[in-house]
Write a protein that holds these residues in place. Structure first.
Motif, short mmCIF file in Angstrom:
data_model
loop_
_atom_site.label_atom_id
_atom_site.label_comp_id
_atom_site.label_asym_id
_atom_site.label_seq_id
_atom_site.Cartn_x
_atom_site.Cartn_y
_atom_site.Cartn_z
N TRP A 30 1.01 -1.26 -0.15
CA TRP A 30 0.06 -0.03 0.04
C TRP A 30 0.69 1.18 0.10
O TRP A 30 0.68 2.27 -0.77
N ILE A 31 2.06 1.21 0.67
CA ILE A 31 2.84 2.37 0.80
C ILE A 31 4.15 1.97 0.57
O ILE A 31 4.75 0.59 0.82
N TYR A 32 5.13 2.78 0.32
CA TYR A 32 6.77 2.48 0.22
C TYR A 32 7.41 3.65 0.73
O TYR A 32 6.71 4.87 0.75
N ARG A 33 8.44 3.71 0.81
CA ARG A 33 9.67 4.66 0.95
C ARG A 33 10.70 4.82 -0.05
O ARG A 33 11.13 3.84 -0.52
N GLN A 34 10.91 6.22 -0.62
CA GLN A 34 12.18 5.88 -1.57
C GLN A 34 13.49 6.11 -1.23
O GLN A 34 14.30 5.91 -1.69
N SER A 35 13.47 6.52 0.28
CA SER A 35 14.88 6.37 1.00
C SER A 35 14.40 5.74 2.50
O SER A 35 13.34 6.02 2.84
N GLN A 36 15.50 5.37 3.07
CA GLN A 36 15.16 4.69 4.64
C GLN A 36 14.71 5.69 5.51
O GLN A 36 13.51 5.32 6.12
N ASN A 37 14.79 7.04 5.46
CA ASN A 37 14.13 7.83 6.31
C ASN A 37 13.20 8.70 5.69
O ASN A 37 12.67 9.82 6.33
N GLY A 38 12.87 8.55 4.41
CA GLY A 38 11.92 9.29 3.65
C GLY A 38 10.33 9.17 4.20
O GLY A 38 10.23 8.28 4.77
N PRO A 39 9.66 10.04 3.79
CA PRO A 39 8.10 9.86 4.10
C PRO A 39 7.41 8.61 3.36
O PRO A 39 7.89 8.49 2.38
N TRP A 40 6.35 8.20 3.96
CA TRP A 40 5.70 7.13 3.40
C TRP A 40 4.89 7.71 2.06
O TRP A 40 4.35 8.83 2.24
N LEU A 41 4.82 6.98 0.88
CA LEU A 41 4.21 7.54 -0.16
C LEU A 41 3.09 6.05 -0.74
O LEU A 41 3.52 4.95 -0.45
N ALA A 42 2.21 6.59 -1.31
CA ALA A 42 1.31 5.57 -1.49
C ALA A 42 1.54 4.99 -3.12
O ALA A 42 2.00 5.54 -3.99
N TYR A 43 1.28 3.76 -3.12
CA TYR A 43 1.23 3.03 -4.61
C TYR A 43 0.19 3.49 -5.49
O TYR A 43 -1.07 3.84 -4.84
#
Length: 228
Positions: free
Chosen positions: A168-181
Motif C-alpha cells: 500500500w505504501i513505500y519509502r524512496q529512502s530509508q528515512n523518507g516519508p511514506w508514499l502511496a502506490y
C-alpha cells in the motif's frame, strides 16, 4: 460429489467446485487444483489470484482441505483443454444448475453440513464488514496513519507495517516519508496531501503526507480482520 452452488445467493452467479470438476472430468482433484492455479497465473486482465476463489471442505476423516469455487466463465476456460466429452458433461451440468435458478439442494447429510458451514462463514464475514463499516462511516475526508489506527483500534506500527508489507505504501529512502502506490490512489484508498511544517530556524517547509481515505479505512479494516 460436491454440489454446484451460487454461494447461498439465489440470484448470484453460478459457481462450480474444483472437486466436482475433477469428478466430472475424471481427474484427480490435486491435478485440477494445479490446473486452476496455472490458469489464473496466465490470465493477465483482469488479474485474478487463487485466494479470490479459495474455499475449504471436510473430507470423510474430518480434515479441512482446500478447494476452489469458480464462476461459469472461469470453469469453461479451465476445461477448454480437456477432452470434448468431458467438457460437454461440465457444460450440461452448468446449464442444469442455471435452470434451477443457480441453487442445488444437498444430496446427502455431508453436503448439508458443508452447506451450513459455508453459510456460517459468509454470515461471519458479513458481520465483520458491517462492524468495520459502522466504525468508519463517521470518518470524513482522509486521516493520518496514527488517527486511522486509532479509529481501527490497532497500534499505529501494526497498521503501518501491514500497509508496507502488502504494497500500500513505500519509502524512496530509508528515512523518507511514506508514499502511496499508484494503484491504491487510483482505487481511492490513499491520497497525498501537501502540508506545511515549521523548521527550527523559523522558516517553513512543504512536506507530502500520505493519508488514508474513508474508503481505504473500510478496506483495511476488512483485510486486517479481527485485529481491526
Amino acid at each position: 460429489m460436491n454440489m454446484l452452488t451460487n454461494g447461498g445467493n439465489f440470484n448470484g452467479p453460478v459457481t462450480m467446485s474444483s472437486r466436482e470438476i475433477a469428478e466430472l472430468c475424471e481427474k484427480q482433484h490435486k491435478h485440477v487444483l494445479r490446473d486452476i492455479e496455472t490458469m489464473l497465473e496466465q490470465i493477465a486482465e483482469p488479474k485474478f489470484g487463487p485466494s479470490d476463489f479459495a474455499s475449504t471442505y471436510k473430507d470423510s476423516t474430518g480434515r479441512t482441505l482446500k478447494e476452489y469455487r469458480l464462476p461459469k466463465d472461469l470453469t469453461v476456460t479451465l476445461i477448454t483443454g480437456y477432452r470434448a466429452d468431458l467438457r460437454y458433461k461440465v457444460v450440461k451440468r452448468l446449464e442444469q444448475l442455471e435452470g434451477q435458478g443457480g441453487h442445488a439442494l444437498p444430496r446427502n447429510f455431508a453436503e448439508a453440513l458443508q452447506l451450513a458451514a459455508d453459510q456460517a462463514k459468509r454470515i461471519e464475514a458479513m458481520a465483520k464488514d458491517v462492524a468495520a463499516h459502522e466504525r468508519l462511516t463517521k470518518a470524513d475526508g482522509s486521516m493520518c496513519f496514527r488517527d486511522s489506527a486509532k479509529s481501527m483500534q490497532v497500534r499505529p506500527i501494526e497498521l503501518t507495517n501491514y500497509m508496507a508489507r502488502n504494497r500500500w505504501i513505500y519509502r524512496q529512502s530509508q528515512n523518507g516519508p511514506w508514499l502511496a502506490y499508484q494503484d491504491k490512489i487510483t482505487a481511492g484508498y490513499l491520497e497525498h496531501k501537501v502540508t506545511t511544517v515549521d523548521r527550527s530556524d523559523g522558516t517553513e517547509k512543504a512536506v507530502t503526507q500520505c493519508r488514508i481515505t474513508a474508503k481505504g479505512l473500510s478496506k483495511l479494516a476488512k483485510l486486517m480482520g479481527d485485529r481491526a
